[in-house]
Design an enzyme around this catalytic site. Sequence first.
Site, PDB file in Angstrom:
ATOM      1  CB  ALA A  72      40.576  35.348  34.426  1.00  0.00           C
ATOM      2  N   GLY A 117      34.416  33.807  37.172  1.00  0.00           N
ATOM      3  CA  GLY A 117      35.665  33.110  36.460  1.00  0.00           C
ATOM      4  C   GLY A 117      35.556  33.191  34.794  1.00  0.00           C
ATOM      5  CE  LYS A 118      33.183  34.349  29.645  1.00  0.00           C
ATOM      6  NZ  LYS A 118      31.632  34.314  29.740  1.00  0.00           N
ATOM      7  N   GLY A 119      37.532  31.910  30.841  1.00  0.00           N
ATOM      8  CA  GLY A 119      38.646  31.308  30.234  1.00  0.00           C
ATOM      9  C   GLY A 119      38.277  31.189  28.939  1.00  0.00           C
TER      10      GLY A 119
END
Length: 428
Positions: A72, A117-119
């Site tokens: 994301a 961001g992150k994932g």
Amino acid sequence: MTVSDPTAKPAESADPESAVETARRQLERAATHLDVDAGIVERLRHPTSVYRVTVPLERDDGSREMYTGYRAHHDSGRGPYKGGLRYHPDVSEEECIGLSMWMTWKCAVMDIPFGGGKGGVVVDPKELSADERERLTRRFAEELRPVIGPMRDIPAPDMGTDPQTMAWFMDAYSMQEGETTPGVVTGKPPVIGGSYGREEAPGRSVGIVTREAMDYYDWDREETTVAVQGFGSVGANAARYLDDLGASVVAVSDVDGGIYDPDGLDTNDVEDHDETPGMVSGYDAPETLTNDELLELDVDVLIPAAIGNVLTAENARDVSADIIVEGANGPTTSSADEIFEERGIHVIPDIIANAGGVTVSYFEWLQDINRRKWRLERVNEELETEMLRAWNAVRKEYEARDVTWRDATYIVALERVADVHETRGLWP
Ligand code: NAD
């Protein structure tokens, strides 16, 4: 790679307080204190993009399995997206969106030139062999390669991933790009461009912020009692920092339960989760206690440093601490937050407390780009300086506006992000 509709309503979740819902409530609350354009706030309620990828893996027995991965991107107004990669069975699109929003605020509070961001991958890494984790990581890096890069999006370790995962990720990206690119991820082992002090940094910043809060309220450090839930990377480093400062860390726990000594534990003697899993509950302490009991202990400072959503409407009235310092990401639900506000319990939020991690990640990125390593002393000195700068900015808002510590922190962050959007304008 599939690009999900970033404005879509998140799927209904059994938990009324999913990360994205909590993150949106916090944003809206902060916005009420500021004169920010409603269109900018609306934009910040949504991620820029969310990518969904299928990651095929050849298992050791030759069979093939498919895993789902996400990344994301919330906002890059202030710089490249930045945030961790999680390997966990509960990873979901909406969790990645919520966590990516928190990263935007975290970087803004620290005034670091990164966005959020992150994932992650929906997988239990404990069910994979080391070879399988390596193959999964390399393929995941390749699937994300079009949308990451040292000037674009810089992942880091999170739950279920570690420096070795980042080493495989960096190697896969570098091989495909044809040049060694250490700046594509942070949290790497120091031998390939990782920073000294990165591992200890989130716990260290929790310790620094707790120290500042104790000083702000004029508490005698030697008289202050502390309980820490989760004696892992963040919790153990925070507990040891405060123990070294003279505070009395009376209780710590891991997933199996906790230990309690009213005279204070020797936190350097208790091995942390990484050193030996299960050592906390197995430690020879005067008393043991459950994780629920630890959260309700009559201590001055409570540090939840394990997982999200542990302080809820169900237990918030039983919490006895005067100050809660959030070591984990999102340990307090919005309804618990309201109860704490009503009861006069101060909550120092995650986005400043554990921000030492992303701050030293920024130092690592600078070292990678400049091909110049910093000594540990420099890392820790600069971390101290940055934490104090952020703490003082938040303290100023706290005093000027008579709001909670969480609101003050979000106000600092939102003002900085909104200012960038206002100044850059809307394209096209
Ligand atoms: P870790 O895996 O090193 O440690 C987690 C600890 O929590 C372990 O002691 C584990 O036994 C315990 N735990 C797990 N589930 C639990 C449960 N249900 N109840 C009680 N204890 C439980 O993880 P970490 O890196 O220390 O991360 C902890 C939290 O801090 C997470 O929310 C993470 O997102 C956040 N965080 C980590 C970093 C980082 O760089 N490590 C940075 C910022 C925020």
